[in-house]
Design an enzyme around this catalytic site. Structure first.
Site, PDB file in Angstrom:
ATOM      1  CG  HIS A 144      58.378 -45.469  86.542  1.00  0.00           C
ATOM      2  ND1 HIS A 144      58.502 -44.202  86.024  1.00  0.00           N
ATOM      3  CD2 HIS A 144      57.185 -45.941  86.086  1.00  0.00           C
ATOM      4  CE1 HIS A 144      57.417 -43.911  85.304  1.00  0.00           C
ATOM      5  NE2 HIS A 144      56.613 -44.952  85.321  1.00  0.00           N
ATOM      6  CB  SER A 193      88.359 -56.043  93.631  1.00  0.00           C
ATOM      7  OG  SER A 193      89.197 -55.027  94.130  1.00  0.00           O
ATOM      8  CE  LYS A 202      82.838 -54.801  94.540  1.00  0.00           C
ATOM      9  NZ  LYS A 202      83.552 -53.892  93.745  1.00  0.00           N
ATOM     10  CD  GLU A 218      80.373 -53.954  86.064  1.00  0.00           C
ATOM     11  OE1 GLU A 218      80.441 -52.818  86.524  1.00  0.00           O
ATOM     12  OE2 GLU A 218      81.133 -54.887  86.413  1.00  0.00           O
TER      13      GLU A 218
END
Lengths: 457, 457, 457, 457
Positions: free
Chosen positions: C155, C276, C282, C289
């Protein structure tokens, strides 16, 4: 040029570059990207963040980049990871470091969000127009062949006589709903996310409303975190495309069935059929089969993008790069499919005699029940009586119309002496003259309404 | 009672009955079916096809049937193959053969088409209202905790400081678009197909526009063949539901991440978590996980119905009976999911200190670059300079804010003496005050706009 | 050259050509097509239908065509509607009319069916091998870091201590199942449909079993109508690909979470992250992803092809041309995704200290309950007692391990004096030494078994 | 009873209970749950963790619970959140606290994983058996009507004459592949996850292999974290179901088309058709339409579950509760659909005369080209010559067989004097006697092979 090298010490793995770079497909947004950047430059100048000279250099430089894309002379570099990088890199080559000011307060996140919305504006416009062409073709055929009567089907079983033009027009309304849905999608898409920056908002004093207006958009997104993470319009566009595909698939299925040797209600123009490599006699309805098949692909694109969007947290995640290929493919698929189907419809040769041959008097069984209703029998009872007559005729191996008036009266005293006059296909069709019905006058009204809607939009 | 026995000699196979009968689920449309039939009876009377007494008997009989459904006393019979048959069978028992007149000119095809549209009207109203409740809960939390600053994420990496309330509000706009899409779906659904009959149109002189108005619908379908075959609104509703699910899934993912032990930005109320059968310490975010999981189901319903619709010819085919279960399940799923998520949001306990602890000065790197921009450095160059400083700080094992002014000046002469003032989260947030930005005043404006929209609709 | 011109009087519409021609994508099957044709030529010669000279001319000519494809010198013509036509056209140019004998008894229907099966053989081989590489990379990391203990999650909440290597190995078995499924898919795919001809079977006296053997296939399809209409293997391959994608997506999600600033259990190599355009600090886990995002696309391909196949009658329909693009795209997507993920895994830097810092003694609550079980308390009761202690510790703001022995004894007399020895992560892990458990010895056994399986296949 | 109350201070929200509780559907796994628990009790006793008396009490108590489920006397309580809780709660009522020992070292995570696998074992067995019944029905019809010749179609256009029995048999192989896939799915599913506990493995000294054997399973899962998170078999089962649906859909489409008034090759038994509420003459192929429609639902279940699984991290997440409803619905849908389709096939009345009437000599065009091939003309050239003759016949408005021998010879000197003997449907069919061909002897061989396979499995 990568737009983000500073903090990195190493190089991107070459495999990773191939995996992540999107220029191969997102160059479709070149025009949108350049349009957005030019507007952004104007907004920066208005806010005093760049000079008017810098603005002009940027805007003119962008125009040159666009020209290079248009005439095919644009040369991508290996480091151009996406269309935004490619344009900025080329602009830098053309006008020098002033190009670097274009990103003031802007992130690729709001930039790509804008580009996609601008691209959608085009794509939706084109699709709506292709749909209108298809509707025009259908209407044209309906007008030319307004009076042909054919068997209408439900459950793929002959049901009642209908006008061929009525059947045709049934598709116009399906495509009109598609056009309506696309317009709704565009209404939601056509707002500017510029000003959202990476996610927190743009800290510079820009006039976002004016910038949106410069882009021809109706307003500004309400929340910067939503603005960079929102791909609803991508999914909605794919849904609209899948619905168009579904309608085209049903039309294709109808036409394939109508052109079956056993029916022959329409003949497809040879130019949209192909032959067999083995069987010399074959003429296959390839255009329609392909259109039917490709509508599966559109459903797949929708299911795929939803699965991707469902699986991520909010704002921008790289997963969202996966929004473009299905979108572009859906637009491209329909941009070819719709004109092909339009041409198939336009060149369709209806065969009124074959339609007439397909009419069987059993299609008038409902009219027979109506006859009883008009003589006072409740419909449900009338239905049962006629059902019994259908069975009787079947057992005798005759048609309903070959039963005698006595047979009818034996089944129900309510049958009039004029019962046989029911067996008239023209009369059956003409009775259905309420709005939306199959009577010629009702179909003419439909056509007029459809033309008015198309003229309006 | 079957509605169609007359021509059949044999019985339906019992297995086939179970396979085909839909009363088990389409009884959800009982109220819609009865409403439609009452209106149709009034239209028949107005057209002189039944007497006013018959009309009253029918309308009153239907009211009794409805009462039986409502109080649970309705007793289905094995032969009730669907809700339409069940209602007509019961009406016949109650008022006798006059019930049989109700089907005059009407087919189950237009009847079921109407019922589904009426059901959608309810379902969309309920869903829009559940969404509004959820938005209210979000707005309530945003107002209460307007000033909390948390790390904003992109790519699930800390990106820039944002207001917790800004993050919250980003979901309001997603659900507002859902409400907007549902309203568009209803606009297309809310027209009356009565008069379409089986497919060819109703031959009796009814006033279809008046009938539609009696039903509270905005008009009449334009083509009877389309009217009985159109399930666009069913697919569109499922798409809307899938989009709602996608938004809920992203919200759930965010909240699960925010409540991770390493973050702790929010605490979920115990009432929406469950424990483990084995591990006594566990408290699992079940409500959110289930919401996230169930959004997959909604995507499945959409893909499934589109596959079914894609595979059939035009007008009514029995395949279309498959439209109901996914629709009902989608509505039911969301009718539980949305209130649960609303309760989760309403009882959420944000932890401002944990949020603050999650803020790292590297989140201000963009502000640092902006500082250079305001001192005349093109942004792209500024980005590179700051990137170098990030690397420097990393190598030294310090934060950006622990570098000295001299370090900054060494990196670029353009850094001002006030460079360290950049390292201020409040200031960073406050700078982003354009419409849609994360500054408190911009978020307040967002909230006001959202409330106005909710009040309006 | 079209392969079917004879009975047609007109030309194919140019738009239709673009819509229907598939050479742009089915040229991927060039090698398969040529391999199949060469084998067919040998079979024709064996049956006396062509001379040995003709066979040699055909086989050699095909080798030349293949060379042209391989070295990029093959020049498509506008009339090459598909790869089969293109190859036959070019062969005719090279060797004259004898090429026309190659189609004796063969149709494009069985030809394309064969090509797809041969292509699948390659694609499945490649994918199985890419999966094996990924498993090797995982196993390598597991062996290197066999003893690191980290929090295990259910979970997405910390649950029990587990070995990092155990977590890693959990993916090996997922990918092993994928390899197993792919092997099953290939077993079904790897039979020869040659001899099916268009649909009715080949009328010439060929030795089909020998022909299949020449192609390296395990047998001959059992029914010619099924053989030309069967695309089960295409759908099954897409299902296998979607399952691979699902596993990769879960792995990516885990790694993204493990590398979150709040966790830091692993560090991704810079070479698989990007920066970024706006935020200089970043470093985004783009590779993961994208892998996660692309698994949505694979689900879409599967749903799309199933919708297409579901919507057609038996044998060959042109809709089935839509099988290729999703198949090719799925194979290509994974042929890039799997090596990238392999590289990400191989370059992963685990941080044992961060893992240790993530361990909380509450993860040992189950062990505490087990302690009671070993002292005679039924587990369910023990669970309740420990739950109470968790609550007590929480109320006092201490950890479980900070409660005193007296506190434990107050909660249950069954607690031994050695109760605090439970709070030992190594001990907790070591206890779980059954097959499949997280104890080091069990993980070592897993690794040995996995290596044996990989060596075997 | 909740299984996890200890550490919780408050109550679960009632809405949350309704949202999360699964007893309404997972009670389908009652038998599996009880079987698993009994085996687990035996394993605990063997390991000395419970006494033999306790084991007997548990096993006998479970038998009573099972009896209550079977005879409908089981009374669920509001706190029974799932089947596992319900069974344990009832067992506790029946035998007291000893029931609480059953959870020693076991978690709901491995318990539910086991139950699903045991359920799948049943469900796959049933589905394979239903498929075998359907195949038997098809084979029965094929044997009875082995010699009927009908037009075979590709692209839904008449292509070549085939045996009706050959067409029938083409579906046997489709369903055989389905059975084969289901067996593969079961092979992967049929291993025991007991011992995985929550995720880290069971710390008690159980003999997991013996436990698996007691359950009739072939082995033990290799990794506990994978074991609780693996739902591949659920997705694979749904894929198998979707493929079955696709095959049934194509069969239904064929039969609907063959029974069209224009064809009439088969007549559907009245018991699987229904009538129209409006049109007294209608007899609709409802069984087949529903079967076709429901196959869309199966695709949706698959796409939905994949989207859910794709969106979660590893091990167990509550999202996975969503695996059950699509699984149960898919099994239930097919458990009704397959027997109905079997009955439709079994009662099908083929009409050899109608088939014969549907044969057109143009279907022999390929045989005509073959005739030329046997006279030395390359097939490609022969195809062109015959294509020209087809066109000639069409222009003259005659059939190919009505052209004169002189016409043939004018087209090619290679035509023999016996050219007209080609126009013989029996001869055309008989020529295709290779394995898998449509010749009667080849079909007989097919039937024998199919029967052998069914007898084997």
């Amino acid at each position: 040029m990568r737009l983000w090298g500073g903090r990195f010490s190493g190089e991107l793995d070459e495999l990773m570059s191939r995996f992540g770079d999107s220029l191969a497909f997102d160059r479709k947004m070149a025009a949108a990207d350049i349009k957005g950047s030019a507007a952004y430059a104007r907004a920066l100048a208005k806010a005093g963040l760049i000079t008017d000279q810098e603005r002009d250099a940027i805007v003119n430089g962008l125009a040159k980049v666009k020209a290079e894309f248009n005439d095919g002379s644009f040369e991508p570099k290996p480091s151009d990871e996406d269309i935004h990088t490619a344009v900025e890199r080329r602009l830098t080559e053309l006008i020098g470091p002033a190009a670097g000011k274009l990103h003031t307060g802007r992130s690729r996140n709001d930039q790509v969000a804008l580009d996609l919305r601008l691209w959608l504006d085009e794509a939706i416009g084109d699709m709506r127009s292709d749909l209108a062409e298809l509707e025009q073709a259908i209407i044209g055929q309906a007008e030319t062949h307004i009076d042909l009567i054919m068997p209408g089907y439900t459950h793929l079983q002959p049901a009642q006589p209908v006008l061929f033009s009525h059947w045709l027009m049934s598709y116009v309304w399906q495509f009109e709903r598609d056009r309506d849905r696309l317009a709704d999608c565009l209404r939601r898409a056509n707002v500017s996310p510029l000003g959202a920056s990476a996610l927190a908002g743009n800290p510079f004093p820009l006039d976002l409303e004016a910038l949106a207006a410069d882009l021809g958009m109706s307003g500004v997104t309400a929340n910067s975190m939503d603005a960079v993470g929102d791909r609803d319009h991508a999914a909605e566009f794919l849904f609209c495309a899948a619905m168009v595909g579904t309608h085209v698939s049903r039309l294709a299925e109808d036409l394939i069935l109508f052109s079956l040797p056993g029916n022959g209600f329409v003949k497809l123009d040879e130019a949209y059929t192909t032959g067999s490599s083995l069987m010399p006699q074959k003429r296959n309805p390839d255009a329609l089969e392909l259109a039917r098949g490709k509508s599966g692909r559109l459903i797949g694109h929708l299911a795929g993008l939803l699965a991707t969007l469902k699986g991520i947290p909010s704002t921008y995640d790289k997963d969202m790069q996966e929004d473009k290929e299905p979108l572009f493919d859906a637009a491209e698929t329909l941009s070819l499919m719709l004109p092909v189907v339009t041409a198939v419809v336009r060149t369709l040769a209806p065969d009124g005699e074959a339609m007439r041959a397909g009419l069987d008097v059993s299609l008038l069984a409902t009219d027979l029940a109506d006859h009883l209703v008009l003589h006072g029998i409740p419909f449900r009872e009338a239905h049962g009586i006629v059902g019994g007559l259908v069975r009787l005729a079947e057992e005798r191996g005759v048609t309903l119309a070959q039963l005698s008036v006595a047979d009818f009266k034996a089944a129900s005293a309510a049958f009039g002496d004029d019962v046989l006059s029911v067996f008239d296909f023209e009369r059956s069709v003409a009775r259905r003259k309420l709005p939306g019905g199959t009577a010629p006058e009702a179909v003419r009204a439909q056509i007029a309404e459809a033309k008015a809607r198309l003229a309006d939009s």
